[in-house]
Design a protein around this motif. Structure first.
Motif, mmCIF file in Angstrom:
data_model
loop_
_atom_site.group_PDB
_atom_site.id
_atom_site.type_symbol
_atom_site.label_atom_id
_atom_site.label_comp_id
_atom_site.label_asym_id
_atom_site.label_seq_id
_atom_site.Cartn_x
_atom_site.Cartn_y
_atom_site.Cartn_z
ATOM 1 N N VAL A 315 37.351 -13.285 16.451
ATOM 2 C CA VAL A 315 38.323 -13.752 17.418
ATOM 3 C C VAL A 315 38.414 -12.408 18.303
ATOM 4 N N GLU A 316 38.792 -12.824 19.458
ATOM 5 C CA GLU A 316 38.986 -11.483 20.330
ATOM 6 C C GLU A 316 40.398 -11.319 20.507
ATOM 7 N N ALA A 317 41.236 -10.078 20.147
ATOM 8 C CA ALA A 317 42.468 -10.333 20.230
ATOM 9 C C ALA A 317 42.798 -8.927 21.088
ATOM 10 N N LEU A 318 44.202 -8.847 21.641
ATOM 11 C CA LEU A 318 44.528 -7.802 22.510
ATOM 12 C C LEU A 318 44.842 -6.750 21.588
ATOM 13 N N ILE A 319 44.669 -5.397 21.857
ATOM 14 C CA ILE A 319 45.209 -4.384 21.106
ATOM 15 C C ILE A 319 46.715 -4.400 20.780
#
Length: 515
Positions: A315-319
């Motif tokens: 997944v690409e998740a926000l910091i």
């Protein structure tokens, strides 16, 4: 004096053997075929101000401030630090302390943002045309974007790029080995965003002034190797993809450099001292977005895996997204995991709460069940030498462990404790299940405290000596000023007396005047 022979670099088709290493079960099949998916906006984002090696960033916002996506909210402080940006638009609801994504769980300075759902961008950094940009401009942009080493080292990338000013660099090595079991996020990045990564690599090569580029990828990632080979032409004529053996810890910078160039990094030295700079593939991707589009580092791709996860994924998740939100996106947990880790199973950090946020260095979230961890009782050392055989740094773990157990920290240092990279190969290979690496990490922590105390004592002595010297100088200055004033007053009195005498001599005697 040169530390190596350039002749070794001519053997471009060779892979050089590295010392030690192990072959743990990779279990990458759990998530390797899962394409990168975008995480939805979380209901709350917690952005720690310490996500990097070096000094903590300084908060630039306060409670109730509205922030926009990409806005600078934490300013780098000191020579080694990194900027921190708002991952999305919303309102700051707290600037205080929150549990760190670390085994200690101790609170760290954190900015908490409640997203407004608009995901509204603020003013982005001006775009650069890297083909015409000066290396200093590129390094400055990387610094502004808050980019750090995303393979786990989290060292500020701009500081690394500026090493071109100190060392004669000739080779850029891009680390795509991803040797930790379970993790597949770099593999998926290479497969799905090879063109963007190639552009980032080209920008990095220009920033450090080198033409020779080696993209090292482990042999168990054939699709990633093929994807990058299709784009090496965009990097330059001296760029090549090298397939390295599937061996842990191939991802260590020192060992990767040895494998692809034959150059052995001396103990406690940097690869840059040999003319080689190493960057991770995810770092190259972040550099591409920062330079081409003016986007700071506010999100990253990570692997969510382990038998404790219902649906392993990339997944690409926000910091700043809570671990709980990411696990929920992947279907939640199958049960109570035996170990919950941020990162890989060998060097990842255990966490105690699902509320902690993911940060710039988070490459994975692993929920491991007892069938995967296979806990065993610790037994006495049988002196088999298995730990020595697999140590990639050529150390003697059993002897260092004995010194640490005897509280002989100096003896462990003499045996090479500071050279340990904490890869865990010794613990993995130990038939007695002795947790060697945990002991080394504990000892390294004690050593750091001891050195810090020594530094503080020396600094206190220096400051005391400086204060004494300063006070002595002030006193001497006062004495000199007083002596000067006394001398001036004596001279003044002398002049006045002389003037009075001269005036008396010139004045006529009244008696003489009457006669």
């Amino acid at each position: 004096m040169k530390l190596f022979s350039l002749a070794a670099l001519k053997r471009t088709s060779d892979i050089f053997a590295i010392r030690g290493g192990i072959h743990p079960e990779t279990r990458k099949y759990l998530s390797a075929q899962s394409a990168i998916e975008q995480m939805p906006l979380p209901s709350l984002i917690r952005v720690p101000l310490q996500q990097h090696v070096g000094a903590e960033a300084v908060a630039l916002v306060k409670r109730d401030d509205r922030v926009l996506k990409g806005q600078l909210i934490g300013k780098a402080r000191g020579a080694i630090s990194a900027n921190v940006h708002a991952p999305t638009s919303g309102r700051v609801i707290a600037v205080g302390h929150f549990a760190a994504p670390h085994p200690s769980g101790l609170p760290v300075a954190t900015i908490t943002i409640r997203p407004d759902g608009k995901d509204e961008w603020g003013p982005r950094m001006p775009r650069l045309r890297p083909e015409d940009a000066d290396p200093n401009e590129i390094a400055e942009r990387v610094m502004e974007a808050g980019i750090v080493g995303m393979g786990g080292a989290v060292f500020p990338a701009a500081v690394k790029l500026n090493q071109r000013e100190r060392y004669d660099l000739h080779t850029l090595v891009i680390n795509g080995s991803e040797c930790e079991p379970y993790l597949t996020c770099d593999d998926r990045l290479l497969r799905e965003r090879a063109e963007e990564i190639a552009d980032g690599i080209r920008i990095l090569a220009r920033a450090v002034g080198v033409k020779k580029v080696i993209i090292a990828i482990e042999a168990n990632k054939p699709e990633a190797i093929e994807a990058m080979r299709r784009h090496t032409f965009a990097i330059g004529p001296e760029a090549r993809v090298t397939k390295v053996p599937t061996l842990y810890p191939m991802g260590s910078a020192q060992h990767l450099v040895k494998a692809v160039t034959g150059l052995e990094v001396p103990a406690r030295a940097r690869t840059a001292e040999l003319g080689v700079l190493v960057h991770n593939v995810a770092t190259a991707y972040a550099v591409h977005k920062a330079v081409r589009y003016g986007e700071p580092l506010i999100s990253r791709v990570m692997t969510v895996s382990g038998q404790g996860v219902k649906r392993p994924a990339n997944v690409e998740a926000l910091i700043g997204t809570p671990v709980s939100d990411i696990l929920k996106q992947c279907g939640g947990l199958t049960g109570e995991p035996d170990r919950l880790l941020l990162g890989g199973p060998m060097m990842g950090l255990p966490i105690l709460s699902l509320r902690v946020p993911v940060i710039k260095g988070t490459s994975g979230i692993l929920a491991l069940m007892r069938t995967e961890t296979r806990p065993r009782a610790e037994m006495p050392c049988i002196r088999c030498g298995g730990c020595v055989k697999v140590c990639p740094c050529g150390l003697m773990p059993m002897e260092m462990h004995a010194r640490i157990q005897a509280d002989d920290l100096d003896g462990a240092v003499d045996l090479g404790l500071p050279d340990c990279i904490s890869c865990g190969s010794c613990s993995f290979n130990c038939p007695s299940n002795i947790q060697l690496v945990q002991g080394f990490n504990y000892a390294l922590g004690r050593l750091a405290v001891k050195q810090s105390q020594k530094h503080q004592q020396e600094e206190t002595k220096r400051l005391a000596a400086a204060r004494t010297a300063r006070m002595d100088a002030i006193a001497e200055k006062k004495r000199a000023a007083m002596a000067k004033r006394k001398a001036e007053m004596a001279a003044k009195k002398k002049r006045e007396a002389e003037a009075a005498a001269e005036a008396g001599a010139a004045r006529p005697n009244p008696q003489e005047a009457a006669e």
